[in-house]
Write a protein that holds these residues in place. Structure first.
Motif, PDB file in Angstrom:
ATOM      1  N   GLU A  29      69.362 -34.987 -24.518  1.00 28.19           N
ATOM      2  CA  GLU A  29      69.457 -34.681 -22.959  1.00 28.19           C
ATOM      3  C   GLU A  29      70.968 -34.362 -22.597  1.00 28.19           C
ATOM      4  O   GLU A  29      71.161 -33.506 -21.527  1.00 28.19           O
ATOM      5  CB  GLU A  29      68.770 -35.872 -21.989  1.00 28.19           C
ATOM      6  N   GLU A 109      53.748 -34.694  -5.282  1.00 26.02           N
ATOM      7  CA  GLU A 109      54.027 -34.886  -6.682  1.00 26.02           C
ATOM      8  C   GLU A 109      53.291 -33.547  -7.125  1.00 26.02           C
ATOM      9  O   GLU A 109      53.355 -33.168  -8.394  1.00 26.02           O
ATOM     10  CB  GLU A 109      53.474 -35.988  -7.221  1.00 26.02           C
ATOM     11  N   PHE A 113      58.944 -32.650  -8.793  1.00 27.50           N
ATOM     12  CA  PHE A 113      59.511 -33.770  -9.659  1.00 27.50           C
ATOM     13  C   PHE A 113      60.177 -34.702  -8.735  1.00 27.50           C
ATOM     14  O   PHE A 113      61.192 -34.078  -7.861  1.00 27.50           O
ATOM     15  CB  PHE A 113      60.307 -33.283 -10.763  1.00 27.50           C
ATOM     16  N   SER A 115      63.162 -37.564  -8.501  1.00 27.43           N
ATOM     17  CA  SER A 115      64.156 -38.293  -9.391  1.00 27.43           C
ATOM     18  C   SER A 115      63.966 -39.956  -9.403  1.00 27.43           C
ATOM     19  O   SER A 115      62.990 -40.605  -8.383  1.00 27.43           O
ATOM     20  CB  SER A 115      65.460 -38.148  -8.972  1.00 27.43           C
ATOM     21  N   LYS A 233      59.017 -27.969  -9.106  1.00 22.57           N
ATOM     22  CA  LYS A 233      58.326 -27.719 -10.393  1.00 22.57           C
ATOM     23  C   LYS A 233      58.331 -26.124 -10.630  1.00 22.57           C
ATOM     24  O   LYS A 233      58.168 -25.735 -11.790  1.00 22.57           O
ATOM     25  CB  LYS A 233      56.999 -28.232 -10.439  1.00 22.57           C
ATOM     26  N   SER A 237      63.107 -28.065 -14.238  1.00 21.02           N
ATOM     27  CA  SER A 237      62.460 -28.445 -15.526  1.00 21.02           C
ATOM     28  C   SER A 237      62.481 -30.035 -15.508  1.00 21.02           C
ATOM     29  O   SER A 237      63.260 -30.635 -14.963  1.00 21.02           O
ATOM     30  CB  SER A 237      63.214 -28.003 -16.806  1.00 21.02           C
ATOM     31  N   ALA A 238      61.604 -30.485 -16.380  1.00 17.91           N
ATOM     32  CA  ALA A 238      61.815 -32.035 -16.810  1.00 17.91           C
ATOM     33  C   ALA A 238      62.974 -32.426 -17.223  1.00 17.91           C
ATOM     34  O   ALA A 238      63.701 -33.393 -17.089  1.00 17.91           O
ATOM     35  CB  ALA A 238      60.784 -32.380 -17.826  1.00 17.91           C
ATOM     36  N   GLN A 239      63.756 -31.551 -18.259  1.00 17.59           N
ATOM     37  CA  GLN A 239      64.900 -31.802 -18.659  1.00 17.59           C
ATOM     38  C   GLN A 239      66.124 -31.937 -17.569  1.00 17.59           C
ATOM     39  O   GLN A 239      67.035 -32.678 -17.614  1.00 17.59           O
ATOM     40  CB  GLN A 239      65.428 -30.749 -19.547  1.00 17.59           C
ATOM     41  N   LEU A 241      65.545 -32.688 -14.569  1.00 20.52           N
ATOM     42  CA  LEU A 241      65.142 -34.036 -13.841  1.00 20.52           C
ATOM     43  C   LEU A 241      65.900 -35.157 -14.456  1.00 20.52           C
ATOM     44  O   LEU A 241      66.711 -36.061 -13.920  1.00 20.52           O
ATOM     45  CB  LEU A 241      63.694 -34.226 -13.726  1.00 20.52           C
ATOM     46  N   ALA A 242      65.752 -35.084 -15.935  1.00 17.75           N
ATOM     47  CA  ALA A 242      66.128 -36.325 -16.790  1.00 17.75           C
ATOM     48  C   ALA A 242      67.779 -36.409 -16.395  1.00 17.75           C
ATOM     49  O   ALA A 242      68.619 -37.361 -16.628  1.00 17.75           O
ATOM     50  CB  ALA A 242      65.605 -36.144 -18.307  1.00 17.75           C
TER      51      ALA A 242
END
Length: 296
Positions: A29, A109, A113, A115, A233, A237-239, A241-242
């Protein structure tokens, strides 16, 4: 033990490929490019969390925090001032990449996304200071038993008690809606209602912009919320968000978030204790507050 020469050579070749082509190794990540382009961040005027100053620049607690997250991740941020309802539509479509100061609810939701939380806030009830001796309210139910008119800005989350009582408030003619917090304060001074509902830091701060207006907070804490970033969304991306979660965790651990929140709490307190008749137009006043020399 003697390792065969062919195995040693193969190991060296494998390590070389992993060094030259890290994507062949385990994904990281930390190595994911967070922001290939500037991120469009929507905000509306909600001091002390966010507002647009006279130069057209975004200012406020949430603005400073997001700038800090972006700097940590090497992202460029473009702040866009937009009304609250429209900002959610723009987030759904991807016209906005992110919003700040969000409460996590199921409906949102579907298109965003969330945090990890980066700060907290409380929802409280307020009364005009000059009426504090005429009104006693210790619990939510007192609104109905005392037939108190409640002013509520149309956009916002005000806790479960309010959501479950909204229809009853309207049915008993105790609900007075307003376009925003600033208009709510004006309506309260015109005796359009007895109480006002809102954020524990923002509502007194906004009220202090009106000459002679001071609010007294009442006992009930209607809601205690964890506050999040919202990422579209459609465009994020989910990445990504991470990575923002990584920034929040790191800046929580090193105390930077706490330092910024404390600074703005002190600014808000200083603002509320100023004499109202010394206040100028609120945009100029907000800009002046940023020059306060507060202890770190």
């Amino acid at each position: 033990m003697i390792v065969p020469k062919c195995i040693v050579q193969f190991s060296h070749i494998l390590l070389l490929y992993l060094f030259i082509f890290p994507a062949w190794g385990a994904p990281s990540e930390a190595n994911f490019p967070v922001c290939l382009n500037p991120l469009n961040v929507g905000y509306n005027d909600w001091p002390p969390y966010a507002w647009q100053d006279v130069q057209g620049e975004a200012q406020g607690l949430d603005v400073e925090l997001l700038r800090t997250f972006a700097e940590f991740l090497g992202c460029e941020i473009k702040f866009i001032n937009v009304p609250a309802k429209r900002s959610h539509q723009m987030l759904k479509s991807g016209a906005l990449d992110m919003m700040m100061g969000a409460t996590k609810i199921i409906e949102r939701e579907e298109y965003a996304f969330f945090s990890e939380p980066y700060r907290d806030e409380e929802v409280r009830l307020f009364v005009l200071d000059e009426k504090k001796d005429k009104l006693k309210l210790d619990q939510w139910q007192d609104i109905f038993t005392q037939k108190l008119r409640l002013l509520v800005p149309v956009s916002g989350w005000y806790g479960v008690d309010y959501e479950e009582s909204r229809e009853r408030l309207a049915k008993e003619n105790l609900l007075v809606l307003s376009p925003d917090a600033d208009k709510s304060v004006q309506m309260l001074t015109y005796d359009r209602a007895d109480l006002i509902i809102g954020d524990a830091m923002a509502m007194p701060y906004i009220a202090s912009q009106h000459q002679g207006v001071r609010l007294l907070v009442l006992n009930p804490i209607l809601d205690h919320n964890s506050i999040h970033l919202m990422l579209s969304k459609q465009s994020m991306s989910a990445q990504q968000l991470a990575q923002f979660n990584r920034a929040i965790k790191a800046l929580t651990t090193n105390g930077e978030i706490a330092r910024i929140v404390h600074k703005w709490q002190q600014i808000s307190l200083a603002q509320q204790t100023k004499m109202s008749n010394q206040h100028g137009p609120f945009n100029r006043l907000y800009a002046g507050l940023l020059t306060l020399d507060l202890a770190r």
